[in-house]
Design an enzyme around this catalytic site. Structure first.
Site, mmCIF file in Angstrom:
data_model
loop_
_atom_site.group_PDB
_atom_site.id
_atom_site.type_symbol
_atom_site.label_atom_id
_atom_site.label_comp_id
_atom_site.label_asym_id
_atom_site.label_seq_id
_atom_site.Cartn_x
_atom_site.Cartn_y
_atom_site.Cartn_z
ATOM 1 C CB ILE A 163 -0.921 -0.020 1.237
ATOM 2 C CG1 ILE A 163 -1.927 -1.159 1.077
ATOM 3 C CG2 ILE A 163 -1.627 1.318 1.422
ATOM 4 C CD1 ILE A 163 -2.772 -1.421 2.284
ATOM 5 C CG ASN A 197 -1.435 -1.662 -9.760
ATOM 6 O OD1 ASN A 197 -0.489 -2.464 -9.686
ATOM 7 N ND2 ASN A 197 -2.563 -1.850 -9.092
ATOM 8 C CG HIS A 202 -6.694 -4.865 -9.029
ATOM 9 N ND1 HIS A 202 -6.121 -5.173 -7.819
ATOM 10 C CD2 HIS A 202 -8.002 -5.203 -8.924
ATOM 11 C CE1 HIS A 202 -7.044 -5.663 -7.008
ATOM 12 N NE2 HIS A 202 -8.201 -5.698 -7.651
ATOM 13 C CG ASP A 233 -6.415 -2.101 -6.107
ATOM 14 O OD1 ASP A 233 -5.292 -2.014 -6.634
ATOM 15 O OD2 ASP A 233 -6.694 -2.931 -5.231
HETATM 16 C C1 GRF Z 1 -0.782 -10.357 -11.079
HETATM 17 O O1 GRF Z 1 -1.857 -11.234 -11.020
HETATM 18 C C2 GRF Z 1 -1.242 -8.937 -11.036
HETATM 19 O O2 GRF Z 1 -2.506 -8.749 -11.602
HETATM 20 C C3 GRF Z 1 -1.274 -8.648 -9.568
HETATM 21 O O3 GRF Z 1 -0.198 -9.362 -9.036
HETATM 22 C C4 GRF Z 1 0.107 -10.482 -9.862
HETATM 23 C C5 GRF Z 1 1.554 -10.408 -10.209
HETATM 24 O O4 GRF Z 1 1.994 -11.532 -10.905
HETATM 25 N N1 GRF Z 1 -1.210 -7.238 -9.334
HETATM 26 P P1 GRF Z 1 3.451 -11.589 -11.493
HETATM 27 O O5 GRF Z 1 4.429 -11.332 -10.354
HETATM 28 O O6 GRF Z 1 3.558 -10.536 -12.567
HETATM 29 O O7 GRF Z 1 3.592 -12.973 -12.034
#
Ligand code: GRF
Length: 220
Positions: A97, A112, A114, A150
């Site tokens: 955060i 970002n 999400h 988010d």
């Molecule tokens: C992903 O699912 C992303 O959406 C979320 O964290 C995960 C990261 O996965 N924020 P990676 O480390 O890129 O494999």
């Protein structure tokens, strides 16, 4: 960004780094006009750091557990990031955060990803929450980061169908396939000057994007 000076990107990670890998692959394939100047993890020994090193990208660890407060960590992180002079900061599974001071510093130049169709399911365990709610579809959003967790304006969303018998793991796998497509796409838009944030909204090619961002429907 001009041809002689590609967009400089710093990527923040906390784990496996498959989204980082998608960016590296797109860049190496000549499909992403960026220079990944550095990868920074708040956790030591994660696979994403190896991915960076294998690609010849400087990889730094700034362990948040070594700091007395969130503010202290975010300030040290800002100093480290800015030593690489990024044009864009990309959060790729960065599980922290952020303070308002940090988000304010990078406002309009931080993205970002999400794993939900924001504004649904902010926070954690999004895949299980979508299944438990009986939703017929789920997905992933790339958005600009603001002080609201988010909550910044969406840039692009991919919508994925939920199948009977899906578990959080099977659904996450299909969502991740889309993550690896839409994150390079959004970074490319920013890098080539098509995308920016204005008055808290996402603008693509001079047009205001809808609240979902550019929508890619993979439910069919
Ligand atoms: C992903 O699912 C992303 O959406 C979320 O964290 C995960 C990261 O996965 N924020 P990676 O480390 O890129 O494999």
């Amino acid at each position: 960004m001009s041809e002689t000076k590609p967009c400089r990107v710093v990527v923040l990670i906390s784990g496996g780094g498959t989204n980082l890998q998608a960016l590296i692959d797109a860049q190496q394939a000549g499909q992403l006009p960026v220079e990944i100047a550095a990868v920074i993890s708040n956790r030591p020994d994660v696979k994403g750091l190896q991915r960076a090193t294998s690609a010849g990208i400087p990889a730094d660890v700034l362990d948040h557990t070594a700091f007395a407060s969130r503010e202290d960590f975010d300030r040290a992180l800002t100093t480290l990031i800015d030593s690489h002079s990024p044009d864009l900061l990309v959060l790729a599974g960065f599980m922290r955060i952020l303070t308002a001071e940090f988000t304010g510093h990078y406002l309009g130049r931080m993205l970002n990803i999400h794993p939900s169709l924001l504004p649904k399911y902010q926070g954690l365990h999004t895949h299980q929450r979508a299944i438990d709610a009986g939703d017929s579809c789920h997905g992933v959003t790339v958005h600009f980061v603001t002080a609201e967790l988010d909550g910044g304006p969406a840039v692009v969303q991919a919508k994925v169908g939920i199948k009977a018998g899906d578990t959080a793991e099977t659904l996450a796998q299909r969502v991740q396939q889309q993550e690896h497509i839409i994150y390079p796409l959004a970074v490319n838009w920013f890098a080539n000057g098509s995308l920016h944030m204005q008055d808290g909204k996402s603008i693509l090619n001079g047009e205001l994007l809808p609240p979902s961002g550019h929508l890619i429907d993979c439910t069919g």
